[in-house]
Motif scaffolding. Structure first.
Motif, mmCIF file in Angstrom:
data_model
loop_
_atom_site.group_PDB
_atom_site.id
_atom_site.type_symbol
_atom_site.label_atom_id
_atom_site.label_comp_id
_atom_site.label_asym_id
_atom_site.label_seq_id
_atom_site.Cartn_x
_atom_site.Cartn_y
_atom_site.Cartn_z
ATOM 1 N N LYS A 1 -0.705 -6.562 33.766
ATOM 2 C CA LYS A 1 0.721 -6.379 33.489
ATOM 3 C C LYS A 1 1.262 -5.164 34.239
ATOM 4 O O LYS A 1 2.361 -5.202 34.802
ATOM 5 N N SER A 2 0.482 -4.079 34.258
ATOM 6 C CA SER A 2 0.911 -2.868 34.955
ATOM 7 C C SER A 2 1.058 -3.121 36.456
ATOM 8 O O SER A 2 2.034 -2.704 37.084
ATOM 9 N N ASP B 1 1.525 -6.053 37.859
ATOM 10 C CA ASP B 1 2.644 -6.986 38.054
ATOM 11 C C ASP B 1 3.992 -6.267 38.021
ATOM 12 O O ASP B 1 4.913 -6.616 38.770
ATOM 13 N N GLU B 2 4.106 -5.264 37.149
ATOM 14 C CA GLU B 2 5.352 -4.490 37.096
ATOM 15 C C GLU B 2 5.573 -3.742 38.409
ATOM 16 O O GLU B 2 6.704 -3.656 38.903
ATOM 17 N N ARG C 1 4.371 -4.721 41.248
ATOM 18 C CA ARG C 1 4.635 -5.800 42.213
ATOM 19 C C ARG C 1 6.101 -6.215 42.188
ATOM 20 O O ARG C 1 6.713 -6.466 43.232
ATOM 21 N N GLU C 2 6.683 -6.251 40.967
ATOM 22 C CA GLU C 2 8.095 -6.618 40.827
ATOM 23 C C GLU C 2 8.999 -5.662 41.591
ATOM 24 O O GLU C 2 10.031 -6.054 42.133
ATOM 25 N N ARG C 3 8.607 -4.408 41.630
ATOM 26 C CA ARG C 3 9.432 -3.394 42.314
ATOM 27 C C ARG C 3 9.462 -3.621 43.821
ATOM 28 O O ARG C 3 10.352 -3.124 44.506
ATOM 29 N N SER D 1 17.448 -11.699 33.108
ATOM 30 C CA SER D 1 17.214 -10.275 32.875
ATOM 31 C C SER D 1 17.940 -9.760 31.636
ATOM 32 O O SER D 1 17.564 -8.736 31.071
ATOM 33 N N SER E 1 -4.836 2.217 37.644
ATOM 34 C CA SER E 1 -3.955 1.741 36.571
ATOM 35 C C SER E 1 -4.680 1.779 35.234
ATOM 36 O O SER E 1 -4.114 2.176 34.215
#
Length: 475
Positions: free
Chosen positions: A140-141, A143-144, A146-148, A192, A266
């Motif tokens: 999850k960390s 992926d967050e 990665r979203e950026r 969102s 992470s």
């Protein structure tokens, strides 16, 4: 001067004070001098009017009143010191007798800090969450992160969840377009939840050039809270593309060369965060157990003033910064005013109890705060307030809040003593060693529990003339 102390209850006393008239001489002289400077009598130079003339023209009673008002604080303070009282707030003074040339007698009722017996806290045992960083937490960390680094590319298809749409908006209330209800080229990620309720359903399925109308309650602006008819036009649909999870991504998004190194970092970072949270949780639960063990009477006036201070800080500082008032805040929280008042009272009681018992521990353990500890705490408080250390320090000094910060650090050290003596185990049954985390978290735990002011420096800067000190402080 003679004084006697009568205990009315564990948190309030009545002082009875008798003052021989000769001890009023300095105050009488000061009263005549003050009146001399304020009045004019024909035949006498200003400031040279004899006392007998002042008595004849303005009355001896006016002089006595001025002298007593000048002398009372001094005699009250002497009586407090003689009785070795730890007073809270301002006294209620009642003049019982004033015989010219003979005697001044008065009473003063005032709240005092109750005598608190520190309970045996060595048997306190609490359970806290285990520090467990799962693979899912790490994923999850990452992926967050990665979203950026996601990119957007225009597409010629209907908009779907997760797409970024560029839209034009127009809001009407009662058929009239609002002055601040028109916006163009707004970028919005579907799903969102960052815009109006109903926007996701309206734009999903629309291609570039598509339009829709929906009804939504406005969250801000001149018509905040009102239902509006909102027209939306999609001018562009773009898909969000995430970078591949590989070593190249790790090199682009971090200082690491491989994805495995990024994930390992992470995991380590998440572990440190959970250890910090675990330490805070332990301190909060130990404090709760300590408060259960201790009998702490609460002065009624202090509690009343504490509740007023908390409500004032919430309404005039926290909510004001968010553009909210109390009714709107309660609506968002889903609370009635009665529920809010009861919750505020409970928090105030806990805050006062926390301060009293930890202050008693500070005295018992003879704990001191050095300059380095105070500076470190000030730096942390400045960071959490969003102010620079210099700005925060200036606001604290100007608002007379330095003793408050010293108290927070000292109480944090007292709590650390209790936590060290307690047994802390995690949900896996393992004994938790908090030594490395205690120094950073105990003062913050005490601050959150006492909650003297959620914005102490800002409140101090804004309210230097406020009666907050009377509401909060110890005589």
């Amino acid at each position: 001067m003679k004084s006697a102390v009568e205990t009315l209850n564990p948190t309030r006393v009545r002082l009875t004070v008798e003052v021989p008239f000769e001890e009023l001489k300095d105050s009488l002289d000061a009263a005549y001098k003050k009146i001399n400077e304020q009045v004019t009598v024909k035949g006498f130079r200003k400031g040279k009017i004899p006392a007998r003339v002042i008595d004849q023209r303005f009355g001896r009673g006016a002089v006595l009143e001025e002298a007593v008002n000048d002398a009372l604080p001094k005699f009250y303070t002497e009586a407090v010191n003689e009785g070795e009282l730890n007073v809270l707030g301002q006294p209620e003074v009642d003049i019982k007798e004033l015989k010219d040339g003979e005697l001044l007698s008065f009473t003063a009722e005032v709240d005092i800090r109750p005598v608190i017996e520190i309970p045996d806290y060595s048997g306190i045992e609490v359970t806290v969450d285990a520090v467990d960083v799962s693979d899912e937490d790490v994923d999850k960390s990452v992926d967050e992160l990665r979203e950026r680094f996601a990119s957007t590319n225009p597409v010629e298809r209907a908009a779907a969840d997760g797409d970024v749409v560029t839209i034009d908006l127009e809001a009407k209330v009662d058929g009239e377009v609002l002055e601040d209800g028109v916006a163009s080229d707004v970028q919005y990620t579907i799903g969102s939840g960052e815009l109006l309720d109903g926007i996701d359903e309206a734009v999903t399925g629309l291609e570039a050039g598509g339009e829709a109308t929906f009804t939504s309650q406005l969250k801000g602006g001149t018509a905040e809270g009102k239902d509006a008819e909102v027209s939306v036009k999609v001018t562009q649909v773009a898909s969000r593309e995430l970078p591949d999870l590989d070593d190249e991504f790790a090199q682009m998004a971090s200082e690491f060369d491989t994805l495995d190194e990024l994930k390992a970092d992470s995991r380590k970072r998440l572990g440190s965060m959970k250890q910090y949270d675990q330490a805070t949780q332990a301190q909060e639960r130990v404090l709760d157990e300590l408060l259960k063990l201790a009998e702490v009477p609460i002065p009624e006036k202090l509690l009343e003033d504490e509740i007023k201070t908390r409500k004032h800080n919430l309404e005039h500082h926290q909510l004001g910064q968010m553009g909210l008032d109390l009714p709107k805040y309660l609506e968002i929280q889903g609370k009635t005013e009665e529920e809010f008042d009861e919750e505020t009272k409970e928090q105030a009681v806990k805050g006062i109890k926390t301060q009293f018992i930890l202050d008693e521990l500070v005295n018992k353990e003879k704990l001191n705060v050095n300059q380095e500890e105070l500076t470190e705490h000030l730096m942390r408080r400045a960071q959490s307030s969003g102010m620079s250390p210099d700005q925060f320090a200036q606001a604290v000094v100007e608002g007379g809040q330095v003793p408050m910060l010293v108290g927070e650090v000292a109480r944090g050290k007292a709590l650390a003593v209790v936590v060290e003596a307690a047994k802390v185990v995690d949900t896996n049954g393992e004994v938790v060693d908090l030594e490395d985390e205690e120094e950073d978290t105990t003062a913050e735990t005490v601050e959150a529990s006492s909650d003297e002011s959620d914005a102490p420096a800002e409140a101090a800067a804004d309210d230097k003339a406020d009666d907050k000190a009377d509401a909060k402080n110890e005589g």
